[in-house]
Write a protein that holds these residues in place. Structure first.
Motif, PDB file in Angstrom:
ATOM      1  N   THR A 158     -24.750  28.238  77.073  1.00 13.03           N
ATOM      2  CA  THR A 158     -24.414  27.102  77.939  1.00 13.03           C
ATOM      3  C   THR A 158     -24.512  27.371  79.443  1.00 13.03           C
ATOM      4  O   THR A 158     -25.201  26.626  80.150  1.00 13.03           O
ATOM      5  CB  THR A 158     -23.008  26.579  77.572  1.00 13.03           C
ATOM      6  N   PRO A 159     -23.862  28.409  80.015  1.00 10.13           N
ATOM      7  CA  PRO A 159     -23.968  28.561  81.479  1.00 10.13           C
ATOM      8  C   PRO A 159     -25.409  28.701  81.948  1.00 10.13           C
ATOM      9  O   PRO A 159     -25.782  28.141  82.986  1.00 10.13           O
ATOM     10  CB  PRO A 159     -23.159  29.839  81.759  1.00 10.13           C
ATOM     11  N   LEU A 168     -27.048  25.257  81.735  1.00 10.61           N
ATOM     12  CA  LEU A 168     -26.611  24.388  82.836  1.00 10.61           C
ATOM     13  C   LEU A 168     -27.289  24.766  84.149  1.00 10.61           C
ATOM     14  O   LEU A 168     -27.404  23.943  85.053  1.00 10.61           O
ATOM     15  CB  LEU A 168     -25.086  24.476  83.006  1.00 10.61           C
ATOM     16  N   ARG A 169     -27.734  25.989  84.259  1.00 11.94           N
ATOM     17  CA  ARG A 169     -28.355  26.467  85.505  1.00 11.94           C
ATOM     18  C   ARG A 169     -29.883  26.561  85.394  1.00 11.94           C
ATOM     19  O   ARG A 169     -30.516  27.193  86.220  1.00 11.94           O
ATOM     20  CB  ARG A 169     -27.784  27.831  85.872  1.00 11.94           C
ATOM     21  N   CYS A 178     -23.406  35.770  83.119  1.00 10.87           N
ATOM     22  CA  CYS A 178     -23.379  34.317  83.342  1.00 10.87           C
ATOM     23  C   CYS A 178     -23.180  33.949  84.810  1.00 10.87           C
ATOM     24  O   CYS A 178     -23.623  32.893  85.242  1.00 10.87           O
ATOM     25  CB  CYS A 178     -22.266  33.677  82.530  1.00 10.87           C
TER      26      CYS A 178
END
Ligand code: FES
Length: 219
Positions: A99-100, A103-104, A140
């Motif tokens: 996820t991180p 998202l980036r 992350c």
């Protein structure tokens, strides 16, 4: 986490190179004789460095060397994505898809991998590249991250990734770390706190005094 299986096509045999065996024995000697299977991870790593990947005959040879059931070696090899269960390119990319990183911008990086290298796990026609998606690689703060060979490349953009692939294709060495010059995991643009230079120059390291310390011994 995707299912990790051994490659469908396997070599007929595996043999430890003399240097691999020498290093394996060094690891085995670190543990009590009845616990030598503790060396399984470093020996899997040595074998991967020798062959580029971990084959079934290699797993059998490691099991025999460590007097442990083959299934135990297989369990370790299939659990850790650091072990390649298929032949890989000269440069293997492990793109973090957790996820991180998503998202980036990891999805954009994935598009670059697909267009420049090909489908997941496929080795590029020139043998130089391959890629896969892995779970969080533990960096992350500097997402999105791709591990290329043994090093992390962080804060990547599609352009930065393209530049890395171009450099590797030209046979150049690439510099690991943050693509935006971030220092370790400090905020982008540098630290916001603890900026006083005297914190780092040793000038504050005075001898410790406490009110209840004993008096120095008299001569
Ligand atoms: S989520 Fe990508 S490094 Fe942790």
């Amino acid at each position: 986490m995707s299912v990790r299986r051994l490659a469908a096509e396997q070599p007929d045999s595996f043999a430890f190179a003399p240097k691999t065996m020498e290093d394996a024995k060094w690891w085995i000697a670190k543990y009590p004789a009845d616990r030598k299977q503790s060396a399984v991870i470093p020996i899997l790593w040595l074998v991967q460095k020798q062959e580029g990947w971990v084959s079934e005959p290699a797993i059998q040879a490691i099991a025999a060397l460590l007097d442990m059931p083959q299934i135990r070696v297989l369990e370790v090899a299939t659990f850790y994505t650091m072990f390649h269960l298929h032949p890989v390119g000269k440069h293997h990319f492990q793109l973090c898809g957790t996820t991180p990183c998503v998202l980036r911008g990891a999805e954009e990086l994935k598009k670059v991998c697909k267009s420049r290298i090909g489908e997941k796990f496929a080795v590029s026609p020139d043998g130089l590249f391959s890629w896969e998606e892995v779970e969080c690689v533990g960096a992350c703060v500097n997402a999105p991250v791709i591990a290329i060979d043994d090093y992390y490349h962080e804060d990547l953009t599609p352009e930065a990734l393209e530049a890395l692939i171009d450099a590797l294709a030209r046979g150049e060495k690439i510099k690991p770390g943050s693509a935006i010059g971030r220092k370790t995991s400090a905020p982008e643009g540098g630290p916001d706190v603890l900026k006083d230079a005297t914190l780092y120059d040793g000038s504050l390291a005075k001898p410790l005094t406490l009110p209840n310390l004993p008096e120095p011994a008299k001569a």
